[in-house]
Motif scaffolding. Structure first.
Motif, PDB file in Angstrom:
ATOM      1  N   UNK A  30       0.811  -1.213   0.000  1.00  0.00           N
ATOM      2  CA  UNK A  30       0.000   0.000   0.000  1.00  0.00           C
ATOM      3  C   UNK A  30       0.844   1.263   0.000  1.00  0.00           C
ATOM      4  N   UNK A  31       1.959   1.245   0.685  1.00  0.00           N
ATOM      5  CA  UNK A  31       2.793   2.444   0.772  1.00  0.00           C
ATOM      6  C   UNK A  31       3.745   2.600  -0.412  1.00  0.00           C
ATOM      7  N   UNK A  32       4.268   1.505  -0.928  1.00  0.00           N
ATOM      8  CA  UNK A  32       5.278   1.569  -1.985  1.00  0.00           C
ATOM      9  C   UNK A  32       4.709   1.367  -3.382  1.00  0.00           C
ATOM     10  N   UNK A  33       3.557   0.757  -3.491  1.00  0.00           N
ATOM     11  CA  UNK A  33       2.999   0.448  -4.804  1.00  0.00           C
ATOM     12  C   UNK A  33       3.753  -0.694  -5.454  1.00  0.00           C
ATOM     13  N   UNK A  34       3.591  -0.829  -6.736  1.00  0.00           N
ATOM     14  CA  UNK A  34       4.286  -1.866  -7.495  1.00  0.00           C
ATOM     15  C   UNK A  34       5.599  -1.315  -8.034  1.00  0.00           C
ATOM     16  N   UNK A 133       7.482   3.592  -5.221  1.00  0.00           N
ATOM     17  CA  UNK A 133       7.355   4.514  -4.093  1.00  0.00           C
ATOM     18  C   UNK A 133       7.186   5.973  -4.516  1.00  0.00           C
ATOM     19  N   UNK A 134       6.821   6.217  -5.794  1.00  0.00           N
ATOM     20  CA  UNK A 134       6.650   7.574  -6.308  1.00  0.00           C
ATOM     21  C   UNK A 134       5.272   7.685  -6.950  1.00  0.00           C
ATOM     22  N   UNK A 146      -3.307  -4.529  -8.509  1.00  0.00           N
ATOM     23  CA  UNK A 146      -2.271  -4.296  -7.510  1.00  0.00           C
ATOM     24  C   UNK A 146      -1.750  -2.872  -7.501  1.00  0.00           C
ATOM     25  N   UNK A 147      -2.095  -2.086  -8.503  1.00  0.00           N
ATOM     26  CA  UNK A 147      -1.699  -0.674  -8.505  1.00  0.00           C
ATOM     27  C   UNK A 147      -2.404   0.048  -7.368  1.00  0.00           C
TER      28      UNK A 147
END
Length: 192
Positions: A30-34, A133-134, A146-147
């Motif tokens: 959730x915090x970093x993404x894919x 993470x951006x 998952x995005x």
């Protein structure tokens, strides 16, 4: 700190999963993404995030689908046989049923096709996601399962999503439900 593994039953409906179960099942963070590599791999695996369609509603194709139905063809043969044997009332009733069935089916299919066409035209051209993470903006067709998507005022949701953090959200579903007066759903909570 190690992550807690959450077991999910194989037949559990997706909308009933907790945020942690969703995160685990979609193998995302959730915090970093894919990562860029993972999103590229998922794009190849799942394909582009697009509604299928050949562009535009063509009434003659919708009508043809109603007529080229095996049951309608059998009824047409029965109508021809009824008229050939001079049983005009029976042939007329069967022909009336065929016409009514085709008209009702055409109306329903044509309305559904117009709604799908409107959804295709209305879909957002871009989405904001977290990758590596951006927070970045990508073409909507590149969104993959998952995005982690981020929405702001006035955004059009371009993919199925599981909301995990919401503040003062309103949705307008009139295009989907066909209601003349849109019912707005207001969510004002944060779930984690």
């Amino acid at each position: 700190m190690p992550k807690k593994i959450v077991q999910v039953e194989p037949e559990t409906p997706f909308h009933t999963l907790t945020v942690e179960q969703t995160e685990q099942q979609l193998e995302t963070n959730i915090l970093e993404g894919l990562s860029s590599e993972e999103s590229d791999a998922r794009l190849l695996k799942y394909g582009r995030n697009e509604l299928k369609g050949d562009g535009g509603v063509q009434w003659h194709r919708v009508l043809w689908r109603q007529i080229a139905n095996p049951l309608v063809i059998i009824l047409l043969v029965a109508t021809v046989l009824a008229f050939a044997t001079q049983q005009f009332p029976e042939g007329g009733v069967i022909l009336f049923i065929i016409i009514m069935n085709a008209a009702i089916g055409f109306y329903q299919d044509f309305s559904a096709e117009q709604t799908m066409d409107a959804l295709r035209n209305m879909s957002s051209p871009t989405s904001q996601v977290i990758r590596d993470e951006v927070r970045i903006t990508i073409p909507n067709y590149q969104a993959v399962p998952g995005d982690i998507m981020i929405f702001e005022d006035g955004d059009v949701v371009g993919a199925d999503c599981r909301l995990f953090e919401v503040f003062n959200l309103e949705t307008d579903e009139a295009l989907l439900t066909g209601e003349s007066l849109p019912v707005q759903k207001n969510l004002d909570y944060i779930e984690k």
